[in-house]
Design a protein around this motif. Structure first.
Motif, PDB file in Angstrom:
ATOM      1  N   ASN A 212       4.066  -5.414   3.918  1.00 23.43           N
ATOM      2  CA  ASN A 212       3.155  -5.244   2.781  1.00 23.43           C
ATOM      3  C   ASN A 212       1.758  -4.831   3.237  1.00 23.43           C
ATOM      4  N   TRP A 213       1.693  -3.899   4.149  1.00 25.70           N
ATOM      5  CA  TRP A 213       0.434  -3.474   4.741  1.00 25.70           C
ATOM      6  C   TRP A 213      -0.523  -2.872   3.715  1.00 25.70           C
ATOM      7  N   ARG A 214      -0.015  -2.330   2.621  1.00 21.27           N
ATOM      8  CA  ARG A 214      -0.880  -1.718   1.602  1.00 21.27           C
ATOM      9  C   ARG A 214      -1.802  -2.730   0.919  1.00 21.27           C
ATOM     10  N   LEU A 215      -1.547  -4.012   1.091  1.00 21.17           N
ATOM     11  CA  LEU A 215      -2.312  -5.051   0.396  1.00 21.17           C
ATOM     12  C   LEU A 215      -3.438  -5.639   1.245  1.00 21.17           C
ATOM     13  N   TYR A 216      -3.577  -5.187   2.513  1.00 20.42           N
ATOM     14  CA  TYR A 216      -4.490  -5.847   3.437  1.00 20.42           C
ATOM     15  C   TYR A 216      -5.497  -4.869   4.049  1.00 20.42           C
ATOM     16  N   GLU A 217      -6.736  -5.323   4.122  1.00 18.89           N
ATOM     17  CA  GLU A 217      -7.866  -4.503   4.570  1.00 18.89           C
ATOM     18  C   GLU A 217      -7.681  -3.960   5.975  1.00 18.89           C
ATOM     19  N   GLU A 218      -7.007  -4.695   6.844  1.00 19.07           N
ATOM     20  CA  GLU A 218      -6.821  -4.266   8.233  1.00 19.07           C
ATOM     21  C   GLU A 218      -5.996  -2.990   8.340  1.00 19.07           C
TER      22      GLU A 218
END
Length: 417
Positions: A212-218
């Motif tokens: 779910n990388w699309r949800l995290y600022e990093e």
């Protein structure tokens, strides 16, 4: 800014390298070359075979002149799927650096999470390979500049995945705008609305951020880099320029589930001639869907639907006109003691379809790979595509920055091509 690329420097480098300045649409439809000889086959590797990478892989498999000879993904589910989709005919890797050592490759296609785009692109360009990279280019302006620099330094093609550049319906709209069928442009209003949490199921907690990388600022800038970048590219295309400033607000007002990136964004971009793009996106209501509304003093285009509205349609004939005049007189009369204004109602004229899709033509997602392969065969960089990819990425990055800092952000000249 590290290593900024000014417009003058970019154009100077393009000229010095003798690169093509062909409109992407024209090059898209020039793929009727001889594909029977193996020397005309472009061998590609796909790095990142998740949801978007799978779509690209399936489209590429339709193209006679491109062959997928390598796939790479470091998530086991995607790795196995890539092998299955290529029927075990492509060599499979879990490390992109090993794939880049394959001497039979002409190019790579990158469809990884956003934060991986820059370093993989630069590694590939430095390895002597051409690159197709999904939008947005990168998560930071510095990385966008580094990618362009690597392409120019190695004299290799870097094409960014903006498929609307290869859509005949969009090209017809641009032609109408250039022919002044809308009159003087006054504003663009664009939006992309969905109603789902954007989450994917996670088989184990340690994979949450990987999947779910699309949800995290990093890893991402969320709605701006994943959705808005498409319509930012279209707005820049319509206005023939990149914006000079942006202001906006963003919030997490619905999906309060630990995500770090906004689920609701509202922005205004200002362009050099004083025109604006008003943009919003959310993922808690899909009623209005997505659209790019281009407004002029003579007409309006809905570019996603292919609708054209005249601002002042021809008068209705005969008795119908008489009825309209009577109704207008009745409803626009201000009664004694009533309101001192008449409500402004929307123009109810029916739209005209300005483009009819021809049956049998490839879809825009497929057409962009025809163009990519042709540019490789001709060893010509598509300057227009690179500028569109760069400018839309910078717009998305600066829009996110404006929302985080809650102020107007000026976009410096050395970040606009």
């Amino acid at each position: 800014m590290s290593n900024p690329i000014s417009r003058r420097k970019f154009i100077g480098n393009i000229s010095a390298l003798g690169l093509a300045s062909t409109l992407p649409f024209m090059s898209t439809f020039s793929f009727a070359s001889d594909l029977s000889s193996p020397s005309n086959i472009v061998n590609v590797g796909i790095i990142g075979v998740g949801s978007r990478g799978k779509v690209l892989l399936l489209n590429i498999q339709k193209i006679q002149g491109i062959k997928i000879i390598a796939v790479c993904d470091n998530y086991d589910t995607n790795y196995k799927r890539a092998i299955s989709l290529t029927r075990n005919t492509a060599k499979a890797y879990t490390d992109h650096r090993k794939l880049l050592e394959n001497k039979d490759l002409d190019a790579v296609i990158i469809a990884t999470p956003l934060h991986e785009h820059a370093h993989i692109t630069i590694d590939a360009l430095n390895s002597g390979l051409h690159v197709f990279c999904e939008k947005s280019m990168a998560k930071t302006a510095e990385d966008c500049n580094a990618m362009v620099s690597a392409a120019l330094r190695n004299n290799k093609i870097l094409q960014i995945g903006h498929q609307r550049l290869f859509d005949p319906m969009y090209h017809k709209a641009i032609e109408m705008i250039q022919n002044k069928q809308l009159g003087s442009l006054t504003q663009i209003r664009a939006f992309w609305h969905r109603n789902r949490d954007w989450r994917k199921p996670v088989p184990s907690p340690e994979l949450e951020r990987k999947i779910n990388w699309r949800l995290y600022e990093e890893y991402s800038l969320g709605l701006m880099t994943e959705l808005a970048s498409h319509h930012l590219q279209v707005a820049n295309w319509v206005y023939g320029a990149a914006p000079i400033s942006v202001a906006g607000f963003g919030s997490i007002n619905y999906w309060k589930d630990g995500r770090e990136l906004f689920d609701n964004v509202n922005l205004v971009y200002k362009y050099p001639n004083g025109n604006h793009l008003v943009y919003d996106s959310l993922i808690s209501n899909k009623h209005y869907g997505m659209e790019v509304q281009v407004m002029g003093d003579k007409g309006t285009l809905e570019m996603e639907k292919g609708n054209y509205f005249l601002e002042h349609p021809p008068a209705a004939p005969g008795i119908l006109q008489l009825v309209n005049d009577i109704e207008k007189g009745i409803f626009e009369t201000v009664p004694i003691g009533g309101a001192s204004w008449v409500p402004e109602t929307a123009n109810k004229v029916k739209p005209t379809k300005y483009h009819q899709t021809q049956k049998g033509l490839p879809e825009p997602t497929e057409l962009q790979f025809h163009s990519f392969a042709n540019h490789i065969r001709e060893n010509k960089i598509d300057e227009e595509n690179l500028k569109h990819g760069y400018n839309s990425s910078i717009c998305a990055i600066m829009g996110h920055k404006a929302m985080l800092e809650n102020k107007v952000i000026e976009i410096p000249d050395n970040l606009r091509m």
